[in-house]
Design a protein around this motif. Structure first.
Motif, short mmCIF file in Angstrom:
data_model
loop_
_atom_site.label_atom_id
_atom_site.label_comp_id
_atom_site.label_asym_id
_atom_site.label_seq_id
_atom_site.Cartn_x
_atom_site.Cartn_y
_atom_site.Cartn_z
N ASN A 14 -43.18 76.68 -0.11
CA ASN A 14 -42.70 76.17 1.18
C ASN A 14 -41.23 76.48 1.44
OD1 ASN A 14 -44.81 74.77 2.79
ND2 ASN A 14 -45.18 73.79 0.83
N TYR A 110 -61.02 70.22 -5.55
CA TYR A 110 -61.42 69.84 -4.19
C TYR A 110 -60.92 70.91 -3.23
CZ TYR A 110 -56.66 67.73 -4.16
OH TYR A 110 -55.31 67.51 -4.26
N THR A 112 -59.18 71.33 -0.54
CA THR A 112 -57.82 71.48 0.01
C THR A 112 -56.74 71.47 -1.07
OG1 THR A 112 -57.59 69.09 0.34
CG2 THR A 112 -58.50 70.38 2.19
N LEU A 113 -57.15 71.55 -2.34
CA LEU A 113 -56.16 71.62 -3.42
C LEU A 113 -55.24 72.84 -3.22
CD1 LEU A 113 -55.27 70.63 -6.34
CD2 LEU A 113 -56.86 72.33 -7.22
N GLY A 114 -53.94 72.66 -3.37
CA GLY A 114 -52.99 73.77 -3.23
C GLY A 114 -53.23 74.84 -4.29
N ASP A 116 -51.16 76.84 -5.49
CA ASP A 116 -50.06 76.84 -6.46
C ASP A 116 -50.33 75.84 -7.58
OD1 ASP A 116 -49.74 74.69 -4.67
OD2 ASP A 116 -47.54 74.78 -4.72
N ARG A 117 -50.89 74.68 -7.20
CA ARG A 117 -51.18 73.67 -8.22
C ARG A 117 -52.31 74.13 -9.13
NH1 ARG A 117 -52.38 68.20 -5.31
NH2 ARG A 117 -52.02 67.37 -7.41
C1 PAU Z 1 -48.43 70.03 -2.40
C2 PAU Z 1 -47.93 71.44 -2.14
C3 PAU Z 1 -47.12 71.48 -0.86
C4 PAU Z 1 -47.03 71.81 -3.32
O1 PAU Z 1 -46.53 73.09 -3.17
C5 PAU Z 1 -49.12 72.44 -2.09
O2 PAU Z 1 -49.78 72.46 -3.30
C6 PAU Z 1 -50.11 72.08 -1.02
O3 PAU Z 1 -49.88 72.34 0.13
N1 PAU Z 1 -51.24 71.45 -1.43
C7 PAU Z 1 -52.33 71.06 -0.58
C8 PAU Z 1 -52.74 69.64 -0.82
C9 PAU Z 1 -53.23 69.32 -2.21
O4 PAU Z 1 -52.90 70.00 -3.17
O5 PAU Z 1 -53.98 68.32 -2.36
#
Ligand code: PAU
Ligand code: ATP
Ligand code: K
Length: 268
Positions: A14, A110, A112-114, A116-117
């Protein structure tokens, strides 16, 4: 992916872009850039070789290290993005391959999990072993854990360190903008505005991190916790003052997302 093949890893966060240059499975260079304009990306699409890549993308300090022989063909770019507008400008690019959640073998994700995570968690688990908890001290601060079955346990999302200072300034009439690169802990009960803000944000953030770590180790006493993201070193320094036992157990690794990408790219 053959051992000698060059490829670029691009993570769009971001705040900024994070780049990694790999030779096969070896990460040889990393650097960050601002978000790239559409015109520069169009220029990149025309590039035939690595030498033609615009300096906004491949800065001089990386290029000068003679990363490849002259006229090396343009390497593929593997992209993971949490910024849909940026994904949209990159995805039709001839050299770009977008990594999506479906490609990550982590269980129980799930929709909508990011990405990056997911990638950081996968990279951390593959490098350091499952169960694993990743703390990403980025624009947002996130906790993301997986159990011994390589299954997503879940996590949490909150405003990151810089964002907490910024929102407080933007949404109040009287609170000033602050430099957050202070390396000492502020007084807990402050008698001036800047230190009161620092105290509020830093002590609650540290208490929150401590609480998540303790909860994690209650679930998995011997499991690892890894910290990444632009604020990782600053937060680690604060933790060393306030919670030295926790700080001593944290693994600091900036490149988790690149390790996660490597695990995916390996099968191309
Ligand atoms: C939480 C952030 C902004 C961290 O970069 C990204 O992983 C994201 O937009 N995630 C989507 C929502 C989620 O991970 O549940
Ligand atoms: N040169 C820099 N530019 C921007 N942020 C920086 C820089 N150096 C350190 N930071 C810190 O890094 C944090 C942003 O972290 P990082 O760059 O990992 O986020 P990001 O990957 O762009 O965003 P996201 O968390 O959405 O993926 C900010 O809170 C800021 O304090
Ligand atoms: K991030």
């Amino acid at each position: 992916m053959k051992p000698q093949n060059l490829w670029l890893a691009l993570e769009i966060g971001n705040s900024r872009l994070h780049w990694g240059l790999f030779t096969g499975e070896t990460l040889t260079h990393t650097w960050d850039t601002e978000h790239i304009s559409e015109s520069i990306i169009q220029k990149l699409a025309q590039c035939q070789t690595l030498d033609d890549v615009p300096p906004e993308i491949l800065p001089g300090h990386v290029r000068n290290r003679q990363i490849a022989p002259e006229k090396t063909p343009h390497p593929p770019i593997f992209l993971a993005s949490v910024v849909p507008d940026q994904t949209a400008i990159w995805q039709n690019h001839p050299h770009v391959r977008v990594i999506t959640l479906e490609q990550i073998p982590l269980l129980n994700m799930y929709p909508t999990l990011g990405i990056d995570r997911a990638l950081a968690l996968w990279g951390a688990g593959k490098k350091f072993g499952f169960p694993i908890l990743v703390i990403d001290a980025g624009t947002a601060l996130t906790f993301t854990g997986a159990d011994a079955n390589e299954s997503l346990l879940g996590g949490a999302i909150l405003p990151g360190l810089a964002l907490q200072f910024t929102t407080l300034r933007q949404k109040t009439a009287q609170l000033p903008d602050l430099e957050i690169e202070i390396i000492y802990l502020p007084p807990r009960f402050a008698l001036n505005t800047p230190e009161a803000i620092q105290s509020g944000i830093i002590y609650t953030l540290l208490a929150g991190i401590q609480d998540f770590c303790v909860s994690w180790w209650r679930l998995f006493p011997d499991a690892k916790i890894v910290i990444k993201g632009g604020d990782r070193l600053l937060l680690l320094k604060y933790l060393q003052f306030k919670f030295p036992d926790i700080a001593a157990r944290l693994i600091v690794e900036a490149n988790l997302i690149f390790w996660g990408m490597l695990e995916i790219v390996r099968f191309f």
